[in-house]
Design a protein around this motif. Sequence first.
Motif, PDB file in Angstrom:
ATOM      1  N   TYR A   1       0.800  -1.213   0.000  1.00 16.70           N
ATOM      2  CA  TYR A   1       0.000   0.000   0.000  1.00 16.70           C
ATOM      3  C   TYR A   1       0.839   1.272   0.000  1.00 16.70           C
ATOM      4  N   THR A   2       2.060   1.190   0.506  1.00 15.93           N
ATOM      5  CA  THR A   2       2.901   2.391   0.549  1.00 15.93           C
ATOM      6  C   THR A   2       3.686   2.630  -0.738  1.00 15.93           C
ATOM      7  N   THR A   3       3.854   1.597  -1.564  1.00 17.41           N
ATOM      8  CA  THR A   3       4.708   1.760  -2.757  1.00 17.41           C
ATOM      9  C   THR A   3       3.962   1.546  -4.074  1.00 17.41           C
ATOM     10  N   MET A   4       2.641   1.355  -4.035  1.00 11.63           N
ATOM     11  CA  MET A   4       1.887   1.026  -5.245  1.00 11.63           C
ATOM     12  C   MET A   4       2.025   2.064  -6.370  1.00 11.63           C
ATOM     13  N   PRO A   5       1.934   3.373  -6.095  1.00 10.74           N
ATOM     14  CA  PRO A   5       2.074   4.338  -7.200  1.00 10.74           C
ATOM     15  C   PRO A   5       3.387   4.190  -7.967  1.00 10.74           C
ATOM     16  N   LEU A   6       4.487   3.909  -7.260  1.00 13.71           N
ATOM     17  CA  LEU A   6       5.776   3.725  -7.923  1.00 13.71           C
ATOM     18  C   LEU A   6       5.754   2.498  -8.821  1.00 13.71           C
ATOM     19  N   ASP A   7       5.010   1.476  -8.420  1.00 11.37           N
ATOM     20  CA  ASP A   7       4.916   0.257  -9.220  1.00 11.37           C
ATOM     21  C   ASP A   7       4.151   0.506 -10.509  1.00 11.37           C
ATOM     22  N   VAL A   8       3.077   1.283 -10.432  1.00  9.95           N
ATOM     23  CA  VAL A   8       2.287   1.602 -11.631  1.00  9.95           C
ATOM     24  C   VAL A   8       3.129   2.410 -12.624  1.00  9.95           C
ATOM     25  N   ILE A   9       3.839   3.413 -12.135  1.00 10.09           N
ATOM     26  CA  ILE A   9       4.696   4.229 -12.998  1.00 10.09           C
ATOM     27  C   ILE A   9       5.775   3.369 -13.634  1.00 10.09           C
ATOM     28  N   LYS A  10       6.359   2.468 -12.848  1.00  8.35           N
ATOM     29  CA  LYS A  10       7.393   1.565 -13.361  1.00  8.35           C
ATOM     30  C   LYS A  10       6.861   0.720 -14.517  1.00  8.35           C
ATOM     31  N   THR A  11       5.672   0.148 -14.337  1.00  7.64           N
ATOM     32  CA  THR A  11       5.082  -0.691 -15.383  1.00  7.64           C
ATOM     33  C   THR A  11       4.834   0.099 -16.657  1.00  7.64           C
ATOM     34  N   ARG A  12       4.266   1.305 -16.533  1.00 11.94           N
ATOM     35  CA  ARG A  12       3.993   2.129 -17.713  1.00 11.94           C
ATOM     36  C   ARG A  12       5.292   2.487 -18.449  1.00 11.94           C
ATOM     37  N   MET A  13       6.333   2.817 -17.698  1.00  8.01           N
ATOM     38  CA  MET A  13       7.605   3.217 -18.317  1.00  8.01           C
ATOM     39  C   MET A  13       8.305   2.059 -19.016  1.00  8.01           C
ATOM     40  N   GLN A  14       7.928   0.821 -18.677  1.00  6.22           N
ATOM     41  CA  GLN A  14       8.573  -0.342 -19.286  1.00  6.22           C
ATOM     42  C   GLN A  14       7.709  -1.004 -20.353  1.00  6.22           C
ATOM     43  N   SER A  15       6.548  -0.440 -20.648  1.00 10.48           N
ATOM     44  CA  SER A  15       5.667  -1.023 -21.651  1.00 10.48           C
ATOM     45  C   SER A  15       6.226  -0.767 -23.055  1.00 10.48           C
ATOM     46  N   LEU A  16       5.672  -1.459 -24.038  1.00 10.71           N
ATOM     47  CA  LEU A  16       6.168  -1.337 -25.417  1.00 10.71           C
ATOM     48  C   LEU A  16       5.938   0.053 -25.993  1.00 10.71           C
ATOM     49  N   GLU A  17       4.870   0.743 -25.541  1.00  8.05           N
ATOM     50  CA  GLU A  17       4.545   2.060 -26.087  1.00  8.05           C
ATOM     51  C   GLU A  17       5.132   3.214 -25.283  1.00  8.05           C
ATOM     52  N   ALA A  18       5.930   2.919 -24.272  1.00  3.80           N
ATOM     53  CA  ALA A  18       6.398   3.958 -23.347  1.00  3.80           C
ATOM     54  C   ALA A  18       7.141   5.088 -24.048  1.00  3.80           C
ATOM     55  N   ARG A  19       7.995   4.755 -25.008  1.00  6.54           N
ATOM     56  CA  ARG A  19       8.793   5.802 -25.661  1.00  6.54           C
ATOM     57  C   ARG A  19       7.933   6.765 -26.459  1.00  6.54           C
ATOM     58  N   GLN A  20       6.785   6.299 -26.942  1.00  5.59           N
ATOM     59  CA  GLN A  20       5.894   7.178 -27.706  1.00  5.59           C
ATOM     60  C   GLN A  20       4.969   7.987 -26.787  1.00  5.59           C
ATOM     61  N   GLN A  21       4.734   7.516 -25.566  1.00 10.22           N
ATOM     62  CA  GLN A  21       3.743   8.150 -24.696  1.00 10.22           C
ATOM     63  C   GLN A  21       4.329   9.048 -23.610  1.00 10.22           C
ATOM     64  N   TYR A  22       5.520   8.697 -23.099  1.00 12.52           N
ATOM     65  CA  TYR A  22       6.046   9.414 -21.937  1.00 12.52           C
ATOM     66  C   TYR A  22       7.478   9.897 -22.150  1.00 12.52           C
ATOM     67  N   ARG A  23       7.736  11.137 -21.740  1.00 10.29           N
ATOM     68  CA  ARG A  23       9.091  11.691 -21.856  1.00 10.29           C
ATOM     69  C   ARG A  23       9.994  11.177 -20.745  1.00 10.29           C
ATOM     70  N   ASN A  24       9.432  11.005 -19.564  1.00  9.80           N
ATOM     71  CA  ASN A  24      10.182  10.494 -18.415  1.00  9.80           C
ATOM     72  C   ASN A  24       9.185  10.063 -17.350  1.00  9.80           C
ATOM     73  N   SER A  25       9.683   9.627 -16.197  1.00 14.22           N
ATOM     74  CA  SER A  25       8.814   9.115 -15.135  1.00 14.22           C
ATOM     75  C   SER A  25       7.862  10.177 -14.593  1.00 14.22           C
ATOM     76  N   PHE A  26       8.351  11.424 -14.503  1.00  8.82           N
ATOM     77  CA  PHE A  26       7.510  12.501 -13.978  1.00  8.82           C
ATOM     78  C   PHE A  26       6.378  12.830 -14.952  1.00  8.82           C
ATOM     79  N   HIS A  27       6.688  12.810 -16.258  1.00  7.88           N
ATOM     80  CA  HIS A  27       5.660  13.040 -17.273  1.00  7.88           C
ATOM     81  C   HIS A  27       4.632  11.916 -17.240  1.00  7.88           C
ATOM     82  N   CYS A  28       5.111  10.684 -17.032  1.00  9.91           N
ATOM     83  CA  CYS A  28       4.219   9.529 -16.928  1.00  9.91           C
ATOM     84  C   CYS A  28       3.268   9.702 -15.745  1.00  9.91           C
TER      85      CYS A  28
END
Length: 290
Positions: free
Chosen positions: A216-243
Amino acid sequence: MVAFKKEKPLHSLFAGATAGAIEAFLTYPTEFVKTRSQFSGKKEGPIKIIKDTLSTKGITGLYSGCTALIVGNSAKAGVRFVSYDFFKQKLADQNGHVSAPRSLVAGLGAGMTEAVFAVTPSETIKTKLIDDAKRPNPQYRGLIHGTISIVRQEGISGIYRGLFPVMMRQGANSAIRFTTYATLKQFVQGTVRPGQPLPSAVTFGIGGIAGLVTVYTTMPLDVIKTRMQSLEARQQYRNSFHCAYRIFTEEGVRRFWTGTTPRLVRLVLSGGIVFTVYENIIKALGGREV
């Protein structure tokens, strides 16, 4: 205050790596469901993901990317326990005691170390394999082919996507998990079972509670991590903060806790399995040094 006896580094590495591999295999379907639920696009519940995967890919579909996680989890757990013991010894006072705040720092250091050397590459590859597996015609044929293809297409940086959120998540994970586990273990040994070794069932329970607090304390970081490692990440997000900004503004704050249920199941089981297997292997190898 937490007092401790030293584990031999090779014993700690072997026990941690074995515990990590066993835990990864036993809990992988929950990791698969959690990762699938965190991708951008339509929201899918855990039950629907399981049903759809079983109907289209069979039981093996729930293990897409499993090898990457087993290898990575084994390395991660080995590095985690060795580095935690190292930092813990450096932060101990002259009597060999480690306070809760210092235990938190030791866990943070262990998490950062494992993120760089083990977690980020294995998590990136696992996430891409899971993302690819949901396509009608997957391009990756397995761990080795997928890894080679990712490196060819994106370079070494391709398997280090999301390094920052992984370091933040692993640092927080280990800091909270180790501190919770050490504090509860000290309490039980000091008040409930003074001077007695803890049975495996109690160790499992303490580890499970540590996993619950961690989720419960680290879930947001896990969601951001997953999005940044997805196949479409380079087209959708500039960096973790933008994500993080896009998730918050486009999907709402509750989206940061997507996948909590399967991750909760996994980390509660993970905490119980890893600490129980680790403690028993350390005992079998001859216990701890004074």
